[in-house]
Design an enzyme around this catalytic site. Structure first.
Site, PDB file in Angstrom:
ATOM      1  N   HIS A 130       7.140  -1.218   2.775  1.00 39.71           N
ATOM      2  CA  HIS A 130       6.957  -2.594   3.228  1.00 39.71           C
ATOM      3  C   HIS A 130       5.911  -3.310   2.387  1.00 39.71           C
ATOM      4  CE1 HIS A 130       3.856  -0.329   5.441  1.00 39.71           C
ATOM      5  NE2 HIS A 130       3.170  -1.449   5.459  1.00 39.71           N
ATOM      6  N   HIS A 179       3.146  -6.677   2.580  1.00 35.45           N
ATOM      7  CA  HIS A 179       2.475  -7.658   3.421  1.00 35.45           C
ATOM      8  C   HIS A 179       2.486  -9.004   2.698  1.00 35.45           C
ATOM      9  CE1 HIS A 179       0.199  -4.611   5.951  1.00 35.45           C
ATOM     10  NE2 HIS A 179       0.747  -3.871   5.005  1.00 35.45           N
ATOM     11  N   GLN A 194       0.877  -1.173   0.000  1.00 37.86           N
ATOM     12  CA  GLN A 194       0.000   0.000   0.000  1.00 37.86           C
ATOM     13  C   GLN A 194       0.912   1.220   0.000  1.00 37.86           C
ATOM     14  OE1 GLN A 194      -3.842  -1.719   2.197  1.00 37.86           O
ATOM     15  NE2 GLN A 194      -2.309  -1.017   3.631  1.00 37.86           N
TER      16      GLN A 194
HETATM   17  W1  AMW Z   1       0.139  -0.484   6.105  1.00 33.52           W
HETATM   18  O1  AMW Z   1      -1.419  -0.052   6.567  1.00 33.52           O
HETATM   19  O2  AMW Z   1       1.183   0.742   6.407  1.00 33.52           O
HETATM   20  O3  AMW Z   1       0.293  -1.152   4.595  1.00 33.52           O
HETATM   21  O4  AMW Z   1       0.527  -1.768   7.156  1.00 33.52           O
HETATM   22  C1  AMW Z   1       1.038  -1.609   8.448  1.00 33.52           C
HETATM   23  C2  AMW Z   1       0.943  -2.939   9.144  1.00 33.52           C
HETATM   24  O5  AMW Z   1       1.898  -2.948  10.169  1.00 33.52           O
HETATM   25  C3  AMW Z   1      -0.415  -3.230   9.763  1.00 33.52           C
HETATM   26  O6  AMW Z   1      -0.845  -4.482   9.305  1.00 33.52           O
HETATM   27  C4  AMW Z   1      -0.135  -3.256  11.257  1.00 33.52           C
HETATM   28  O7  AMW Z   1      -0.881  -4.245  11.904  1.00 33.52           O
HETATM   29  C5  AMW Z   1       1.363  -3.565  11.294  1.00 33.52           C
HETATM   30  N1  AMW Z   1       2.088  -2.993  12.409  1.00 33.52           N
HETATM   31  C6  AMW Z   1       2.087  -1.695  12.776  1.00 33.52           C
HETATM   32  N2  AMW Z   1       2.913  -1.511  13.815  1.00 33.52           N
HETATM   33  C7  AMW Z   1       3.462  -2.719  14.090  1.00 33.52           C
HETATM   34  C8  AMW Z   1       4.388  -3.172  15.071  1.00 33.52           C
HETATM   35  N3  AMW Z   1       4.924  -2.338  15.977  1.00 33.52           N
HETATM   36  N4  AMW Z   1       4.726  -4.473  15.083  1.00 33.52           N
HETATM   37  C9  AMW Z   1       4.177  -5.321  14.163  1.00 33.52           C
HETATM   38  N5  AMW Z   1       3.282  -4.950  13.224  1.00 33.52           N
HETATM   39  C10 AMW Z   1       2.940  -3.663  13.182  1.00 33.52           C
END
Ligand code: AMW
Length: 127
Positions: free
Chosen positions: A74, A76, A61
């Site tokens: 990043h 997923h 995203q």
């Molecule tokens: W993104 O909406 O920026 O594409 O995705 C961010 C992801 O990172 C989310 O799925 C969220 O659950 C995860 N996330 C955010 N902070 C942390 C953290 N400190 N540790 C692990 N996962 C995290």
């Protein structure tokens, strides 16, 4: 500690680290085994996803309008299995809802995340 956008990530939840990237477990996975790659190690991630589930979905995203909440490049990785959602594409709606409705009471504990990271770390050491 590693920086992941606005977050500081403890080494216990990181299961793979290279010179330019790291991979961590998600504190709130939509499907079991959902992980985050701080930059792309697609071959390893694909092998891992397939070894644990039947298929794997990558999702990136780029920008808040696309649903990005963490300002750090990043990807997923979501292991998928036939029938895990009644309509296959419902996973995308669930992902949108999921990150919008985030709150600390929905997060996994550090111990839970570290336990999953230890399993994944072992997998990468052995494969
Ligand atoms: W993104 O909406 O920026 O594409 O995705 C961010 C992801 O990172 C989310 O799925 C969220 O659950 C995860 N996330 C955010 N902070 C942390 C953290 N400190 N540790 C692990 N996962 C995290």
């Amino acid at each position: 500690m590693l920086r992941f956008g606005q977050h500081l990530i403890k080494p216990s939840v990181v299961f793979l680290k290279t010179e330019l990237s790291f991979a961590l477990v998600n504190r709130r996975p939509v499907v079991p085994g959902r992980i985050l790659l701080s930059s792309v190690s697609m071959t390893g991630a694909c092998a891992l996803g397939k070894s644990r589930r039947s298929l794997v979905c990558f999702r990136g995203q780029d920008g808040p309008e696309a649903g990005q909440t963490v300002k750090h490049v990043h990807v997923h990785v979501l292991p998928r299995r036939a029938g895990d959602f009644s309509r296959n594409d419902d996973v995308y709606e669930e992902l949108q809802r999921h990150d919008k409705e985030d709150s600390p009471d929905k997060w996994r504990t550090e111990e839970e995340m570290a336990a999953e990271a230890a399993i994944l770390k072992k997998y990468f050491q052995e494969n």
